[in-house]
Design an enzyme around this catalytic site. Structure first.
Site, PDB file in Angstrom:
ATOM      1  N   GLU A  94     -15.357   4.039   9.553  1.00 32.40           N
ATOM      2  CA  GLU A  94     -15.867   5.072  10.044  1.00 32.40           C
ATOM      3  C   GLU A  94     -15.470   6.494   9.312  1.00 32.40           C
ATOM      4  O   GLU A  94     -14.822   6.596   8.756  1.00 32.40           O
ATOM      5  CB  GLU A  94     -15.167   5.245  11.577  1.00 32.40           C
ATOM      6  CG  GLU A  94     -15.321   3.986  12.404  1.00 32.40           C
ATOM      7  CD  GLU A  94     -14.538   4.128  13.533  1.00 32.40           C
ATOM      8  OE1 GLU A  94     -14.497   3.066  14.557  1.00 32.40           O
ATOM      9  OE2 GLU A  94     -13.718   4.952  13.659  1.00 32.40           O
TER      10      GLU A  94
ATOM     11  N   GLN B 191       0.659  -0.999   0.117  1.00 36.23           N
ATOM     12  CA  GLN B 191       0.199  -0.169   0.056  1.00 36.23           C
ATOM     13  C   GLN B 191       0.964   1.308   0.155  1.00 36.23           C
ATOM     14  O   GLN B 191       0.303   2.302   0.075  1.00 36.23           O
ATOM     15  CB  GLN B 191      -0.964  -0.023   1.039  1.00 36.23           C
ATOM     16  CG  GLN B 191      -1.969  -1.209   1.177  1.00 36.23           C
ATOM     17  CD  GLN B 191      -2.668  -1.360   2.375  1.00 36.23           C
ATOM     18  OE1 GLN B 191      -2.639  -0.593   3.344  1.00 36.23           O
ATOM     19  NE2 GLN B 191      -3.687  -2.139   2.511  1.00 36.23           N
TER      20      GLN B 191
ATOM     21  N   TYR C 103      -9.369   7.715  19.273  1.00 36.39           N
ATOM     22  CA  TYR C 103     -10.528   7.097  18.516  1.00 36.39           C
ATOM     23  C   TYR C 103     -10.684   5.746  18.686  1.00 36.39           C
ATOM     24  O   TYR C 103     -11.257   5.173  17.700  1.00 36.39           O
ATOM     25  CB  TYR C 103     -10.589   7.672  17.152  1.00 36.39           C
ATOM     26  CG  TYR C 103     -10.801   9.207  16.890  1.00 36.39           C
ATOM     27  CD1 TYR C 103     -12.092   9.683  16.598  1.00 36.39           C
ATOM     28  CD2 TYR C 103      -9.929  10.187  17.426  1.00 36.39           C
ATOM     29  CE1 TYR C 103     -12.595  10.983  17.111  1.00 36.39           C
ATOM     30  CE2 TYR C 103     -10.159  11.512  17.550  1.00 36.39           C
ATOM     31  CZ  TYR C 103     -11.666  11.902  17.078  1.00 36.39           C
ATOM     32  OH  TYR C 103     -12.020  13.079  17.120  1.00 36.39           O
TER      33      TYR C 103
ATOM     34  N   HIS D 143      -1.340  -0.054   5.597  1.00 33.57           N
ATOM     35  CA  HIS D 143      -1.720   1.098   6.396  1.00 33.57           C
ATOM     36  C   HIS D 143      -0.806   2.349   6.390  1.00 33.57           C
ATOM     37  O   HIS D 143      -0.307   2.846   7.728  1.00 33.57           O
ATOM     38  CB  HIS D 143      -2.016   0.431   7.681  1.00 33.57           C
ATOM     39  CG  HIS D 143      -2.960  -0.669   7.851  1.00 33.57           C
ATOM     40  ND1 HIS D 143      -3.810  -1.285   8.896  1.00 33.57           N
ATOM     41  CD2 HIS D 143      -3.806  -1.008   6.908  1.00 33.57           C
ATOM     42  CE1 HIS D 143      -4.367  -2.019   8.641  1.00 33.57           C
ATOM     43  NE2 HIS D 143      -4.692  -2.101   7.200  1.00 33.57           N
TER      44      HIS D 143
ATOM     45  N   TYR E 195     -10.718 -10.803  10.626  1.00 35.97           N
ATOM     46  CA  TYR E 195     -10.617 -11.491   9.163  1.00 35.97           C
ATOM     47  C   TYR E 195     -10.852 -12.968   9.289  1.00 35.97           C
ATOM     48  O   TYR E 195     -11.431 -13.532   8.394  1.00 35.97           O
ATOM     49  CB  TYR E 195      -9.330 -11.041   8.334  1.00 35.97           C
ATOM     50  CG  TYR E 195      -9.532  -9.579   8.192  1.00 35.97           C
ATOM     51  CD1 TYR E 195     -10.121  -9.134   7.096  1.00 35.97           C
ATOM     52  CD2 TYR E 195      -8.739  -8.444   8.792  1.00 35.97           C
ATOM     53  CE1 TYR E 195     -10.391  -7.734   6.807  1.00 35.97           C
ATOM     54  CE2 TYR E 195      -8.745  -7.367   8.390  1.00 35.97           C
ATOM     55  CZ  TYR E 195      -9.591  -6.866   7.453  1.00 35.97           C
ATOM     56  OH  TYR E 195      -9.519  -5.685   7.016  1.00 35.97           O
TER      57      TYR E 195
END
Length: 366
Positions: A239, A84, A249, A146, A260
């Site tokens: 979210e 990513q 958060y 991420h 998963y």
């Protein structure tokens, strides 16, 4: 047998959330502006005619939005485009007409591993000059996922950008590193004196909020002076959050998502004292990938609504927030069957979308 019963119950729960969705494609017109050999991860509109596009594997282009002509831009840094990672977002300075700065996030290779990095540079003809890494974050991990990477600015000379947990859940609650947080800096990269943790010796002073899994959208609303993000949950539990200074958060202490490997909830529950709750939860996950709050004349009935591009469920997602805090969700462009990665709005209210198949799309009214 018990596992399959739990799985069936979990799927029923997911469907209950998904059914509260409307769909509307009838009045949207989509045309292709340009195409790239890679993923157009970031879009920054210099004006209503030209945009800077970042492509994940490490390229950038200046695109004429009128005729689709592309100009490759040179003198970019080396990026780690595995997984990513890559060249991520691009955003023009709020004072771009005066200072000419373009801000970037990218996965910078380091000896410890690649890390989300905020940088800025100026465009001289077709090459970048005066490249400055403003914050090489402390976020290295053994994974290539991420990274976060979205950028936004407030109206007080601050830049915000997001960093994911880098695939290590505990990072998001460990304020000795930057992973799993949203960062706030002055435009020159210095730490603002009023950041919430600026006086804490054992907390990264750049942190504005924490407890995030992988924030993929970040938008500052100048009309309300509020900061918003969207982020990926695990299996379920994406979210939209109102971001407050110093707030937690919750990831991975609380989550609406499942593991998963099975229908097992992540964390201790969905709420906990001291943890900020989202204004919108997506179950099942849509995989949101960018975020704006629409303000424009073209889709005037959308004003104040959130628009997220979606990867996994391949659509443009609109969220209207009612006065009582409840939300109404509408999905557009599902018929394109495209993983929508990035979004920008011009001064006329026209939308531009980047797709993982390499397209830059223009969205107007029919």
């Amino acid at each position: 047998m018990q596992y399959w019963i739990m799985l069936f119950i979990s799927l029923l729960s997911l469907n209950g959330y998904a059914n509260n969705v409307s769909r509307d494609d009838q009045h949207l017109n989509v045309t292709q502006v340009a195409e790239f050999n890679g993923i157009p991860w970031g879009i920054s509109l210099l004006n209503d005619q030209f945009a800077i596009i970042t492509v994940k594997q490490g390229e950038a282009y200046k695109v004429n939005l009128t005729n689709g002509q592309k100009q490759a831009l040179s003198n970019l840094p080396k990026v780690d485009s595995r997984g990513q990672g890559g060249l991520l977002d691009v955003a023009k300075s709020p004072d771009y007409a005066q200072d000419g700065w373009l801000y970037f996030t990218y996965a910078k290779p380091t000896e410890a591993g690649s890390v989300t990095t905020l940088a800025r540079a100026k465009l001289d003809n077709n090459r970048f000059i005066n490249w400055q890494d403003l914050l090489i974050s402390r976020s290295a991990s053994a994974t290539s996922k991420h990274y976060g990477g979205r950028i936004t600015f407030d109206d007080q000379q601050h830049v915000f950008f997001s960093i994911g947990d880098r695939g290590v859940r505990e990072n998001a609650q460990d304020l000795r590193n930057h992973a799993g947080s949203i960062i706030r800096l002055n435009l020159d990269g210095k730490v603002p004196a009023d950041n919430p943790f600026v006086s804490h010796a054992n907390i990264r002073n750049e942190i504005w909020s924490y407890g995030h899994r992988n924030p993929q959208g970040l938008f500052y609303d100048n009309n309300t002076q509020t900061l918003w993000s969207n982020e990926h949950g695990p299996r379920g539990g994406d979210e939209i959050n109102l971001i407050r200074p110093g707030a937690n958060y919750g990831w991975p202490i609380v989550s609406y998502g499942k593991e998963y490997w099975g229908p097992i909830s992540v964390g201790e529950g969905t709420e906990k004292d001291g943890i900020n709750s989202p204004i919108k939860v997506y179950i099942p996950s849509i995989a949101p990938s960018s975020l704006i709050r629409y303000q424009g004349l073209l889709f005037s009935n959308w004003n104040g609504d959130f628009l997220s591009t979606a990867l996994a469920l391949r659509h443009l997602n609109k969220i209207h927030v009612e006065k009582d805090g409840s939300t109404k969700e509408t999905r557009y462009l599902e018929d394109l069957n495209e993983r929508l990665r990035s979004i920008a709005q011009d001064t006329q209210g026209i939308l531009y979308l980047g797709t993982d198949s390499g397209k830059l799309l223009k969205v107007t009214l029919q």
